[in-house]
Design a protein around this motif. Structure first.
Motif, PDB file in Angstrom:
ATOM      1  N   ILE A   3       0.839  -1.207   0.000  1.00  0.00           N
ATOM      2  CA  ILE A   3       0.000   0.000   0.000  1.00  0.00           C
ATOM      3  C   ILE A   3       0.869   1.249   0.000  1.00  0.00           C
ATOM      4  O   ILE A   3       0.627   2.208  -0.751  1.00  0.00           O
ATOM      5  CB  ILE A   3      -0.948  -0.027   1.207  1.00  0.00           C
ATOM      6  CG1 ILE A   3      -1.977  -1.148   1.046  1.00  0.00           C
ATOM      7  CG2 ILE A   3      -1.654   1.316   1.371  1.00  0.00           C
ATOM      8  CD1 ILE A   3      -2.869  -1.340   2.259  1.00  0.00           C
ATOM      9  N   LEU A   4       1.907   1.241   0.820  1.00  0.00           N
ATOM     10  CA  LEU A   4       2.790   2.409   0.878  1.00  0.00           C
ATOM     11  C   LEU A   4       3.542   2.608  -0.444  1.00  0.00           C
ATOM     12  O   LEU A   4       3.726   3.736  -0.904  1.00  0.00           O
ATOM     13  CB  LEU A   4       3.771   2.253   2.038  1.00  0.00           C
ATOM     14  CG  LEU A   4       3.154   2.294   3.445  1.00  0.00           C
ATOM     15  CD1 LEU A   4       4.214   2.045   4.492  1.00  0.00           C
ATOM     16  CD2 LEU A   4       2.461   3.627   3.698  1.00  0.00           C
ATOM     17  N   ARG A  17       2.033   6.598  -6.789  1.00  0.00           N
ATOM     18  CA  ARG A  17       1.008   7.579  -7.172  1.00  0.00           C
ATOM     19  C   ARG A  17       1.502   9.005  -6.927  1.00  0.00           C
ATOM     20  O   ARG A  17       1.327   9.902  -7.770  1.00  0.00           O
ATOM     21  CB  ARG A  17      -0.274   7.320  -6.377  1.00  0.00           C
ATOM     22  CG  ARG A  17      -1.426   8.237  -6.758  1.00  0.00           C
ATOM     23  CD  ARG A  17      -2.629   7.969  -5.899  1.00  0.00           C
ATOM     24  NE  ARG A  17      -2.367   8.337  -4.519  1.00  0.00           N
ATOM     25  CZ  ARG A  17      -3.272   8.249  -3.539  1.00  0.00           C
ATOM     26  NH1 ARG A  17      -4.477   7.772  -3.808  1.00  0.00           N
ATOM     27  NH2 ARG A  17      -2.961   8.599  -2.317  1.00  0.00           N
ATOM     28  N   GLU A  18       2.133   9.218  -5.794  1.00  0.00           N
ATOM     29  CA  GLU A  18       2.653  10.547  -5.497  1.00  0.00           C
ATOM     30  C   GLU A  18       3.768  10.933  -6.474  1.00  0.00           C
ATOM     31  O   GLU A  18       3.845  12.085  -6.949  1.00  0.00           O
ATOM     32  CB  GLU A  18       3.184  10.581  -4.063  1.00  0.00           C
ATOM     33  CG  GLU A  18       3.648  11.945  -3.588  1.00  0.00           C
ATOM     34  CD  GLU A  18       2.509  12.928  -3.440  1.00  0.00           C
ATOM     35  OE1 GLU A  18       2.777  14.142  -3.424  1.00  0.00           O
ATOM     36  OE2 GLU A  18       1.339  12.480  -3.349  1.00  0.00           O
ATOM     37  N   GLU A  63       1.114   4.062  -2.896  1.00  0.00           N
ATOM     38  CA  GLU A  63       0.920   5.476  -2.618  1.00  0.00           C
ATOM     39  C   GLU A  63       2.136   6.291  -3.041  1.00  0.00           C
ATOM     40  O   GLU A  63       2.010   7.416  -3.552  1.00  0.00           O
ATOM     41  CB  GLU A  63       0.650   5.666  -1.123  1.00  0.00           C
ATOM     42  CG  GLU A  63      -0.696   5.108  -0.679  1.00  0.00           C
ATOM     43  CD  GLU A  63      -0.930   5.305   0.801  1.00  0.00           C
ATOM     44  OE1 GLU A  63       0.020   5.763   1.486  1.00  0.00           O
ATOM     45  OE2 GLU A  63      -2.045   5.015   1.269  1.00  0.00           O
TER      46      GLU A  63
END
Length: 330
Positions: free
Chosen positions: A211-212, A218-219, A215
């Protein structure tokens, strides 16, 4: 005189014996029964008491303190046909000295036999596992039954305890193996639970890491898009400035734009890992002219900000001179 003195001494000794026989001292924790011509009349409490000589006498000396009686060891067959050896102890206290003295003969033996028979009855009605695990239940059942039986004897049972209980050796070995197997089973279950918890924890960690990472990607994509947008805006602004300069008649802006693209293309060509040989035209005048145009553009930048001179004549580019040089291999 001697005869009279001897008789007097004899009478005095007899009287003293009678008086001492009539005085009874009962110690603490004891009670004496008094019999008159063989019949029970009363009970003497602790202290000093006077009895009627030749008429009353002490019948039984009863211990009123709490006493411990041992129940002899005996073999008992349980409900599941297992022979076990059982013994115990009984705590009793006499509450009525007269009843304990005259209602039962040999009080201690009677209570011991009563405890043995009831112990055999209670243990025989239970299985071996129940006998080994429910000693408190056995003690309470024995206490109720024996206390009711000894009530008319003036005796109160304080408690009864099973002192020792021994199964046969083969049963003991089987129980030891069973206990070992049970311990091993619990150890395996505990180890499996630990491995399960560890696997769940590792899975949760991998999930959180994924998940990290998602993320973060995505960032990063958002930042890359924003950077490309900013670069496109800067490129558009630069193009707009160059276009405005060209529209104003500044040839150096065109030279700057062409030189910039030329240098970028040449740099990309030189950075290619598969390209070991680079072909460069021998006529470098155009490149030198472009660079000189860039320098002229930089020199004229402050003047452009302040405004161009009113009568600045335009200069045409100098014609190329000299023979053409064939391209060389670098």
């Amino acid at each position: 005189m001697n005869i009279e003195l001897a008789v007097a001494v004899a009478f005095l000794a007899l009287a003293l014996m009678i008086v001492l026989g009539a005085i009874k001292i009962v110690p603490q924790g004891r009670e004496y029964t008094v019999e008159r011509f063989g019949r029970y009349t009363r009970t003497l409490k602790p202290g000093i008491t006077f009895l009627t000589p030749f008429v009353e006498g002490v019948g039984r000396r009863i211990n009123m303190m709490e006493q411990v009686l041992e129940v002899p060891r005996q073999e008992v067959i349980t409900k599941d046909n297992v022979m076990v050896q059982v013994d115990g102890i009984v705590f009793i206290q006499v509450m009525d000295a007269a009843a304990a003295a005259y209602r039962v003969d040999n009080l201690h033996n009677a209570i011991a036999q009563l405890a043995m028979t009831n112990l055999r009855t209670v243990v025989g009605s239970m299985e071996l596992d129940e006998v080994l695990s429910q000693r408190d239940h056995i003690n309470s059942r024995l206490l109720d039954v024996i206390d009711q039986a000894t009530g008319p004897w003036g005796v109160k049972l304080a408690r009864i305890e099973i002192k020792d209980l021994q199964p046969p050796p083969d049963i003991t070995d089987a129980m030891a193996r069973q206990m070992k197997a049970e311990r091993e089973r619990r150890a395996v279950i505990t180890e499996a639970d630990g491995e399960k918890q560890a696997a769940v924890t590792r899975a949760e960690g991998l999930k959180q890491a994924a998940i990290l990472q998602a993320e973060g990607r995505r960032e990063a994509a958002y930042r890359d898009a924003e950077a490309r947008e900013r670069a496109a805006q800067a490129e558009a602004k630069a193009t707009e400035l160059v276009s405005n300069a060209i529209a104003a008649g500044d040839v150096n802006a065109i030279n700057y734009f062409v030189a910039q693209k030329y240098v970028e293309a040449f740099a990309k060509l030189a950075e290619s890992p598969q390209q070991r040989t680079v072909i460069v035209p021998a006529d470098m005048a155009s490149l030198v002219g472009a660079i000189s145009g860039v320098s002229e553009l930089l020199k004229s930048a402050p003047a452009t900000v302040a405004g161009p001179p009113p009568s600045a004549p335009r200069r045409s580019p100098a014609p190329r001179t000299g023979p053409a040089v064939p391209p060389s291999e670098v």
